[in-house]
Design an enzyme around this catalytic site. Structure first.
Site, mmCIF file in Angstrom:
data_model
loop_
_atom_site.group_PDB
_atom_site.id
_atom_site.type_symbol
_atom_site.label_atom_id
_atom_site.label_comp_id
_atom_site.label_asym_id
_atom_site.label_seq_id
_atom_site.Cartn_x
_atom_site.Cartn_y
_atom_site.Cartn_z
ATOM 1 C CB SER A 76 32.936 35.880 -6.810
ATOM 2 O OG SER A 76 32.215 36.858 -7.540
ATOM 3 C CE1 TYR A 105 36.941 35.784 -11.095
ATOM 4 C CE2 TYR A 105 34.573 36.112 -10.843
ATOM 5 C CZ TYR A 105 35.864 36.232 -10.352
ATOM 6 O OH TYR A 105 36.062 36.787 -9.112
#
Length: 339
Positions: free
Chosen positions: A195, A208
């Site tokens: 990501s 995350y």
């Protein structure tokens, strides 16, 4: 070799690397074939994983789909089988005189396995089944991911551990399961779907961001290890997309005046860009390209300057609406269940 001469050679190679990189912008590299190769995708039951499966199916790869949700995984498999049938029909259709069959059907199949990649032993046991029932994996796409959606002090330890296990540790386990044969054959491709939050972070999703930073670090170190071992037949691709409109981060918002210029990515666009990178052996792909600039600026600017940029873009608290929605949904479920 004299160190000055060696320095000259290194400088030349660095400059040549820039020339080759620039050439790829001007001349699109030819895509390699994955027809008939075993491609394993984790988190294949939905989102990007499902789209990756469909793209590899169109290129006649033999698919192995892993997901913790059996039903959604089978739904993806059904879509893949539909594509295989279309390919078979195209291959058997009458051809114009002299035209070669461009899409031969080669007995393609799709295999589904229910696997919780957050559990090490589950990964190893499922990997052993794949080797026995399907064969050795040539393309490994580590795509599975989860998000807790809580501020750090409100996030249960179990959810933090879960995020780290699925988003980061699972990459170690799947790679350890399938890399040995790749090394033996000096052939394969390992894809890490990370990501943009594995390159630069934001507030409110510490677990995350940490897990994606870990995935990026793992991928880069693995790539260097393969180079050091001179296993050039094993390729690696790191995929770092900006916010993708899959519902995973529903509610996430940057500054409203900026959002039209940097909207959430369409999943189909993200996967098509990633597939192009994979099939041309591109080491890394960030989408959109603006993410390269953001990463570069983060590397050279003082931290306070980065904070100023974040605040201007509304990126400093962009996850807060998402977290608030998740919290409200949790409260509603608890009230509904009488907790």
């Amino acid at each position: 070799m004299n160190i000055l001469l060696e320095l000259f050679v290194v400088t030349f190679r660095v400059l040549w690397a820039f020339v080759l990189a620039a050439a790829k912008w001007l001349v699109r590299p030819k895509e390699k074939s994955v027809a008939g190769q075993v491609c394993l995708i984790t988190g294949a039951g939905s989102g990007l994983g499902r789209l990756f499966a469909l793209e590899f199916a169109r290129r006649r790869a033999l698919l192995v789909l892993w997901d913790i949700n059996t039903q959604s995984n089978e739904e993806t498999a059904g879509m893949v089988r539909h594509i295989y049938r279309e390919l078979a029909e195209a291959a058997s259709a009458p051809k114009v005189d002299g035209e070669k069959d461009a899409l031969p059907h080669c007995g393609l199949q799709v295999y589904t396995y229910t696997c919780d990649v957050g559990k090490r032993e589950n990964v190893y046991s499922t990997a052993e089944r794949v080797r026995k029932e399907v064969g050795e994996v040539s393309v490994l796409v580590n795509n599975a991911g989860v998000v807790s959606g809580h501020h750090l002090l409100e996030c249960p330890d179990e959810l933090i551990e879960r995020t780290m296990m699925v988003n980061c540790h699972a990459h170690f386990w799947t790679t350890k399961a399938f890399l040995p044969k790749m090394l033996e054959m000096n052939h394969g491709h390992i894809v890490t779907v990370a990501s943009s939050l594995g390159l630069f972070s934001t507030a409110g999703v510490e677990d995350y961001c940490a897990s994606k930073f870990g995935a990026v670090g793992f991928h880069e170190s693995l790539s260097h290890e393969l180079k050091a071992a001179e296993k050039d037949g094993i390729k690696t691709t790191l995929v770092c997309p900006y916010l993708v409109d899959t519902g995973m981060f529903r509610g996430c918002r940057i500054r409203k005046e900026i959002e039209p210029f940097l909207p959430p990515l369409k999943p189909e666009y993200c996967v098509k860009q990633a597939m192009r990178a994979i099939l041309t052996d591109q080491p890394m792909i960030c989408t959109p390209r603006l993410m390269y600039m953001v990463t570069f600026m983060k590397s050279i600017l003082p931290f306070e300057a980065v904070v100023c940029m974040y605040r201007f873009l509304g990126a400093d608290k962009c996850m807060y609406p998402f977290i608030a929605q998740r919290k409200q949904a949790t409260n509603n479920n608890e009230a509904k269940n009488g907790i």
